[in-house]
Design an enzyme around this catalytic site. Structure first.
Site, mmCIF file in Angstrom:
data_model
loop_
_atom_site.group_PDB
_atom_site.id
_atom_site.type_symbol
_atom_site.label_atom_id
_atom_site.label_comp_id
_atom_site.label_asym_id
_atom_site.label_seq_id
_atom_site.Cartn_x
_atom_site.Cartn_y
_atom_site.Cartn_z
ATOM 1 N N HIS A 1 15.331 -12.900 -15.269
ATOM 2 C CA HIS A 1 16.456 -13.612 -14.659
ATOM 3 C C HIS A 1 16.328 -15.132 -14.746
ATOM 4 C CE1 HIS A 1 13.514 -13.797 -11.385
ATOM 5 N NE2 HIS A 1 14.188 -14.842 -10.950
ATOM 6 N N LYS B 1 8.833 1.382 -7.792
ATOM 7 C CA LYS B 1 8.282 2.321 -6.814
ATOM 8 C C LYS B 1 8.710 1.887 -5.420
ATOM 9 C CE LYS B 1 4.225 3.254 -9.701
ATOM 10 N NZ LYS B 1 2.745 3.137 -9.826
ATOM 11 N N THR C 1 -0.942 3.124 -12.539
ATOM 12 C CA THR C 1 -0.873 2.129 -13.614
ATOM 13 C C THR C 1 -1.023 0.718 -13.064
ATOM 14 O OG1 THR C 1 1.534 2.306 -13.387
ATOM 15 C CG2 THR C 1 0.551 3.425 -15.265
ATOM 16 N N LYS D 1 2.529 6.183 -1.365
ATOM 17 C CA LYS D 1 1.167 5.721 -1.677
ATOM 18 C C LYS D 1 0.989 4.250 -1.350
ATOM 19 C CE LYS D 1 1.970 3.229 -5.588
ATOM 20 N NZ LYS D 1 1.396 1.943 -6.019
ATOM 21 N N ASP E 1 -1.771 8.248 -8.305
ATOM 22 C CA ASP E 1 -1.391 6.896 -7.893
ATOM 23 C C ASP E 1 -1.996 6.541 -6.543
ATOM 24 O OD1 ASP E 1 -0.172 4.509 -8.423
ATOM 25 O OD2 ASP E 1 1.877 5.223 -8.177
ATOM 26 N N SER F 1 -5.016 -3.575 -6.522
ATOM 27 C CA SER F 1 -3.844 -3.201 -5.726
ATOM 28 C C SER F 1 -3.537 -4.270 -4.686
ATOM 29 C CB SER F 1 -4.095 -1.859 -5.026
ATOM 30 O OG SER F 1 -3.151 -1.657 -3.992
ATOM 31 N N ASN G 1 -1.362 -3.948 -2.321
ATOM 32 C CA ASN G 1 -1.235 -3.271 -1.030
ATOM 33 C C ASN G 1 -2.598 -3.109 -0.363
ATOM 34 O OD1 ASN G 1 1.722 -2.489 -0.953
ATOM 35 N ND2 ASN G 1 1.132 -1.588 -2.905
ATOM 36 N N VAL H 1 4.904 -9.902 -4.405
ATOM 37 C CA VAL H 1 5.526 -8.884 -3.553
ATOM 38 C C VAL H 1 4.510 -7.810 -3.181
ATOM 39 C CG1 VAL H 1 7.271 -7.069 -3.446
ATOM 40 C CG2 VAL H 1 7.821 -9.263 -4.515
#
Length: 339
Positions: A36, A110, A141, A195, A248, A258, A260, A283
């Site tokens: 974008h 996801k 992934t 997950k 995952d 990760s 998260n 994010v």
């Protein structure tokens, strides 16, 4: 490249979108990657790599950069959307009037729809109508490993068998990228959302210092929550033992690539939610996913105690250690029970 003969147009030039575009191009396909931000796309074209996310991976010659959305969408009937879940619907509404009449859409996003907790298939149908074939890819992934050509495997599900077969042929590479087909469209989507939530919990546990036993218990009970919610939505139980479920989940809960997991570790070490998000700098899908998964669980009457405690930490100010003690203090249960 002829204006209309690309094998795939990838919407989203972040780390994962770029990695998937590289993988497709490396397989010998003509690929268009759209972003974008015209300045960002110009930089990618100049450097022929994504220096911000994947600095050591040069773009194959068959990967083409594009900042004009109409041009990108005209290049291929196959559209791969790789954007954060909270803008998924907005992006689909933006591309709908520009898509080719023969367009087919697959996403690697996801998560669930922000606020409503709806599956992304419902968002896609609302935005695009009932005639466009849809598909989803999901599994363990990390973008850096995928882009580097390290062995990776994912699940693919579609509402259209011809589209599923075509996608499997496009994506699958015997040397490094295995693509398993799966008819469970709901389950493959759901695993990628739940997950993210459990990975935050695993990070919290490690941040507190609870060790490997606790982490493994949390992953296992998190899988039980994922499976219960999936059953309520009509998913196939076997899906959650595959790439989009257990695969995952294990990856995201155990490796510090990760976001998260790293976010959860910071919370477990006492950092507040806002500061942890700022330190991650990208994010953290699990932050929003926690609220959405909790809403979905409430709607279908599914008890998800780990998800609930993570929600209490993220949105209600509960301390991570207190949340862990709440879980440890729950009444004795049969391991096979539905709560």
């Amino acid at each position: 490249m002829n204006q209309r003969n690309a094998s795939m147009t990838v919407i989203g030039a972040g780390s994962y979108g770029t990695a998937l575009a590289i993988t497709l191009a490396r397989n010998g396909h003509e690929v268009v990657l759209w972003g974008h931000d015209p300045e960002h796309i110009a930089t990618l074209e100049r450097d022929r790599c994504n220096a911000a996310f994947l600095p050591d991976v040069p773009f194959p010659d068959t990967l083409h950069l594009e900042s004009d959305l109409a041009t990108a969408l005209a290049a291929s009937r196959n559209i791969l959307v790789v954007v954060p879940s909270h803008v998924f619907g907005e992006v689909l509404r933006q591309i709908k009037p520009l898509m080719r009449p023969d367009a087919r859409l697959v996403w690697a996003t996801k998560g669930l729809e922000a606020e409503t907790g709806r599956l992304l298939q419902d968002v896609a149908r609302e935005a695009l109508g009932d005639q466009i074939p849809l598909a989803v890819i999901s599994g363990p992934t990390f973008a850096k490993e995928l882009a580097a050509g390290l062995p990776t495997a994912i699940s693919l599900a579609s509402t259209d068998q011809t589209f599923a077969d075509d996608l499997q042929q496009l994506l699958h590479c015997g040397k490094s990228f295995r693509v398993y087909s799966n008819p469970d469209f709901i389950g493959v989507q759901l695993g990628g959302a739940v997950k993210n939530v459990i990975a935050i919990g695993a990070g919290m546990s490690d941040g507190i210092g609870f060790g490997a036993n606790a982490r493994t218990a949390l992953i296992t009970r998190g899988l039980a929550e994922m499976s219960r919610l999936g059953a309520a939505l009509g998913a196939e139980p076997a899906t959650f033992m595959g790439m989009a479920g257990l695969g995952d989940l294990v990856l995201t809960c155990t490796d510090n690539q990760s976001r998260n997991r790293r976010f959860g570790m910071m919370l477990g070490q006492g950092m507040d939610v806002q500061s942890a998000q700022e330190k991650i700098g990208q994010v953290v899908e699990g932050y929003r996913n926690t609220k959405e998964v909790r809403e979905l669980a409430h709607r279908f009457g599914v008890e998800m105690p780990i998800t609930e405690e993570i929600y209490q930490v993220l949105y209600c100010g509960k301390n991570a250690r207190e949340a862990a003690l709440t879980l440890l203090g729950r009444a004795r249960k049969d391991e096979r029970s539905s709560h």
